[in-house]
Design an enzyme around this catalytic site. Structure first.
Site, PDB file in Angstrom:
ATOM      1  N   ASP A  31     -43.172  21.136 -13.226  1.00  0.00           N
ATOM      2  CA  ASP A  31     -42.345  19.948 -13.476  1.00  0.00           C
ATOM      3  C   ASP A  31     -42.390  19.616 -14.964  1.00  0.00           C
ATOM      4  OD1 ASP A  31     -41.344  17.123 -13.365  1.00  0.00           O
ATOM      5  OD2 ASP A  31     -41.571  17.434 -11.216  1.00  0.00           O
ATOM      6  N   THR A  35     -37.937  13.033 -14.728  1.00  0.00           N
ATOM      7  CA  THR A  35     -37.810  11.853 -13.854  1.00  0.00           C
ATOM      8  C   THR A  35     -39.014  11.711 -12.921  1.00  0.00           C
ATOM      9  OG1 THR A  35     -36.520  13.169 -12.264  1.00  0.00           O
ATOM     10  CG2 THR A  35     -35.275  11.805 -13.819  1.00  0.00           C
ATOM     11  N   ARG A 104     -37.784  39.219  -8.813  1.00  0.00           N
ATOM     12  CA  ARG A 104     -38.853  40.079  -9.376  1.00  0.00           C
ATOM     13  C   ARG A 104     -40.053  40.156  -8.445  1.00  0.00           C
ATOM     14  NH1 ARG A 104     -38.115  37.295 -14.129  1.00  0.00           N
ATOM     15  NH2 ARG A 104     -40.135  36.256 -14.041  1.00  0.00           N
ATOM     16  N   TYR A 143     -23.883  16.023 -11.754  1.00  0.00           N
ATOM     17  CA  TYR A 143     -24.803  16.284 -10.637  1.00  0.00           C
ATOM     18  C   TYR A 143     -24.108  17.101  -9.543  1.00  0.00           C
ATOM     19  CZ  TYR A 143     -28.193  15.125  -6.909  1.00  0.00           C
ATOM     20  OH  TYR A 143     -29.125  15.166  -5.896  1.00  0.00           O
ATOM     21  N   THR A 173     -32.555  10.285   1.242  1.00  0.00           N
ATOM     22  CA  THR A 173     -33.932  10.286   1.744  1.00  0.00           C
ATOM     23  C   THR A 173     -34.731   9.190   1.043  1.00  0.00           C
ATOM     24  OG1 THR A 173     -33.788  12.653   2.172  1.00  0.00           O
ATOM     25  CG2 THR A 173     -35.995  11.756   1.972  1.00  0.00           C
TER      26      THR A 173
HETATM   27  N1  LIG Z   1     -34.077  11.970  -2.590  1.00  0.00           N
HETATM   28  C1  LIG Z   1     -32.872  12.150  -2.100  1.00  0.00           C
HETATM   29  O1  LIG Z   1     -32.339  11.288  -1.399  1.00  0.00           O
HETATM   30  C2  LIG Z   1     -32.127  13.436  -2.362  1.00  0.00           C
HETATM   31  C3  LIG Z   1     -30.845  13.569  -1.818  1.00  0.00           C
HETATM   32  C4  LIG Z   1     -30.154  14.742  -2.068  1.00  0.00           C
HETATM   33  C5  LIG Z   1     -30.723  15.764  -2.792  1.00  0.00           C
HETATM   34  N2  LIG Z   1     -31.961  15.608  -3.293  1.00  0.00           N
HETATM   35  C6  LIG Z   1     -32.493  16.694  -4.111  1.00  0.00           C
HETATM   36  O2  LIG Z   1     -33.875  16.881  -3.856  1.00  0.00           O
HETATM   37  C7  LIG Z   1     -34.554  17.203  -5.067  1.00  0.00           C
HETATM   38  C8  LIG Z   1     -35.701  16.228  -5.309  1.00  0.00           C
HETATM   39  O3  LIG Z   1     -35.161  14.924  -5.420  1.00  0.00           O
HETATM   40  P1  LIG Z   1     -36.091  13.648  -5.662  1.00  0.00           P
HETATM   41  O4  LIG Z   1     -35.458  12.511  -4.980  1.00  0.00           O
HETATM   42  O5  LIG Z   1     -37.489  14.005  -5.351  1.00  0.00           O
HETATM   43  O6  LIG Z   1     -35.893  13.440  -7.221  1.00  0.00           O
HETATM   44  P2  LIG Z   1     -36.991  13.162  -8.368  1.00  0.00           P
HETATM   45  O7  LIG Z   1     -36.220  12.816  -9.591  1.00  0.00           O
HETATM   46  O8  LIG Z   1     -38.005  12.208  -7.879  1.00  0.00           O
HETATM   47  O9  LIG Z   1     -37.679  14.587  -8.517  1.00  0.00           O
HETATM   48  C9  LIG Z   1     -37.110  15.627  -9.253  1.00  0.00           C
HETATM   49  C10 LIG Z   1     -38.213  16.251 -10.087  1.00  0.00           C
HETATM   50  O10 LIG Z   1     -37.670  17.342 -10.850  1.00  0.00           O
HETATM   51  C11 LIG Z   1     -38.258  17.316 -12.143  1.00  0.00           C
HETATM   52  N3  LIG Z   1     -37.366  18.047 -13.049  1.00  0.00           N
HETATM   53  C12 LIG Z   1     -36.097  17.749 -13.404  1.00  0.00           C
HETATM   54  N4  LIG Z   1     -35.608  18.662 -14.263  1.00  0.00           N
HETATM   55  C13 LIG Z   1     -36.597  19.574 -14.449  1.00  0.00           C
HETATM   56  C14 LIG Z   1     -36.707  20.762 -15.223  1.00  0.00           C
HETATM   57  N5  LIG Z   1     -35.697  21.204 -15.991  1.00  0.00           N
HETATM   58  N6  LIG Z   1     -37.852  21.468 -15.162  1.00  0.00           N
HETATM   59  C15 LIG Z   1     -38.900  21.054 -14.390  1.00  0.00           C
HETATM   60  N7  LIG Z   1     -38.851  19.918 -13.644  1.00  0.00           N
HETATM   61  C16 LIG Z   1     -37.719  19.189 -13.670  1.00  0.00           C
HETATM   62  C17 LIG Z   1     -38.382  15.833 -12.460  1.00  0.00           C
HETATM   63  O11 LIG Z   1     -39.290  15.549 -13.484  1.00  0.00           O
HETATM   64  C18 LIG Z   1     -38.821  15.285 -11.108  1.00  0.00           C
HETATM   65  O12 LIG Z   1     -40.230  15.299 -10.989  1.00  0.00           O
HETATM   66  C19 LIG Z   1     -33.506  17.181  -6.180  1.00  0.00           C
HETATM   67  O13 LIG Z   1     -33.076  18.500  -6.428  1.00  0.00           O
HETATM   68  C20 LIG Z   1     -32.394  16.369  -5.585  1.00  0.00           C
HETATM   69  O14 LIG Z   1     -31.137  16.747  -6.123  1.00  0.00           O
HETATM   70  C21 LIG Z   1     -32.681  14.464  -3.113  1.00  0.00           C
END
Ligand SMILES: NC(=O)c1ccc[n+]([C@@H]2O[C@H](COP(=O)([O-])OP(=O)(O)OC[C@H]3O[C@@H](n4cnc5c(N)ncnc54)[C@H](O)[C@@H]3O)[C@@H](O)[C@H]2O)c1
Length: 321
Positions: A31, A35, A104, A143, A173
């Site tokens: 990570d 965010t 890989r 997005y 979620t």
């Molecule tokens: N929570 C929801 O309701 C929901 C709904 C639809 C999709 N999603 C998907 O589930 C996943 C997790 O969502 P979440 O709610 O936990 O969001 P979140 O923002 O809490 O977690 C995302 C994590 O990804 C990390 N991150 C972002 N860009 C990065 C990069 N380039 N390299 C390494 N780390 C990186 C952030 O620091 C963060 O810790 C996401 O892909 C999101 O699109 C979540």
């Protein structure tokens, strides 16, 4: 197994890391904290088998892996509006880098996509075969469209190289470890209700949403990765119980015993009118069904928010003293 969770310090990722450790796997949480928060994974740090890698997945990475859950991406409107280019890059280039790693290492791969891939849907409830109604130049496009491109890249790796990859489209979620101020419906309503502050609804509140408790989602992610025959497939994961935004606001106010008033603000651009997953495919193929009722999940979430807000308030009073 060695399991890589990109975005593992985020809301969903931290729960997934914890569950993978419970199952006895070694977990590589990757990570860049754009965010996410270290405090989400603080309880896991001392657990055997857990490693944290501060790394941007857009950059190449080499780790021993048998399975990769690709969750890294800002996920809330506040997150992706603040970081539009990072969002585009992590969902396109980041997906590519991690698929290259999967190829890989001959590892399994799961891409966390989103219900936003359906845009403002004109098919209801949304089935996996529906191709969506997305505005490619709208404010949410950084997005929605980058997730759609991430899906394309994942599908192409499976088609061209036989990569053992699948896609899940996650619907709204909620649960502990959410960001308090990320602008999403449930965190917003709970924070406002607990403070007895006005609950702000964008639009009339007649738009619908369905909400899934994070434990159910994590169970679905694990089944989508580890069930035989899932490579090359797309699954919706979410809770199909659908209510209007106004109804969710009233339920949260009741559970928080709040005296908040409701205020209506301008509708957000491209905000979907209806959102409900059709989960028949996941039920059939993965034997998955959400088990936590919204009321039970919200009660647990509210308790977590209450404790977090109290802690934040006591830190604030300590600093001002
Ligand atoms: N929570 C929801 O309701 C929901 C709904 C639809 C999709 N999603 C998907 O589930 C996943 C997790 O969502 P979440 O709610 O936990 O969001 P979140 O923002 O809490 O977690 C995302 C994590 O990804 C990390 N991150 C972002 N860009 C990065 C990069 N380039 N390299 C390494 N780390 C990186 C952030 O620091 C963060 O810790 C996401 O892909 C999101 O699109 C979540």
């Amino acid at each position: 197994m060695d399991v890589l969770v990109s975005g593992g310090a985020g809301f969903v990722g931290s729960h997934l890391c914890a569950q993978l450790l419970n199952m006895g796997h070694r977990v590589h949480c990757v990570d860049n904290l754009v965010t996410g928060a270290e405090r989400n994974i603080a309880p896991l740090r001392a657990t055997n088998g857990f490693t944290f890698h501060l790394h941007d997945v857009v950059e190449p990475l080499d780790l021993p892996v048998d399975a990769i859950f690709h969750l890294a991406s800002p996920a809330s409107p506040v997150g992706y509006w603040e970081h539009p280019f990072e969002t585009i890059r992590v969902n396109s280039e980041g997906t590519m880098r991690l698929l290259e790693l999967a190829q890989r290492k001959n590892a399994m791969f799961l891409m966390a996509s989103t219900s936003e891939a359906y845009g403002d849907p004109d098919v209801h409830p949304q089935v996996e075969e529906y191709h969506g109604n997305v505005n490619p130049v709208g404010p949410r496009a950084c997005y929605d469209e980058s997730k759609r491109l991430g899906e394309t890249i994942t599908a192409e790796f499976h088609r061209q190289y036989g990569t053992d990859a699948r896609i899940v489209r996650i619907f709204n979620t909620y649960g502990p470890n959410s960001q308090l101020n990320d602008g999403r419906m449930i965190p917003n309503f709970i924070t406002q209700a607990l403070a007895n502050a006005p609950i702000s609804i964008h639009g009339t509140g007649a738009q619908t949403r369905s909400i899934c408790y994070v434990d159910d989602l994590v169970d679905g992610l694990l089944r989508a990765m580890f069930t035989t025959g899932t490579a090359g497939e797309v699954y919706n994961l979410g809770n199909p119980e659908e209510h209007t935004v106004l109804e969710w606001a009233h339920l949260i106010m009741r559970l928080c015993e709040s005296t908040s008033a409701i205020v209506f603000e301008e509708k957000r651009a491209d905000d979907p009118e209806r959102r409900r997953p059709n989960i028949e495919k996941a039920e059939r193929a993965l034997g998955w069904h959400p088990r936590v009722s919204p009321e039970a999940g919200l009660r647990r979430t509210i308790e977590w928010f209450r404790a977090e807000l109290e802690q934040a308030a006591s830190c604030l009073s300590l600093t001002s003293n």
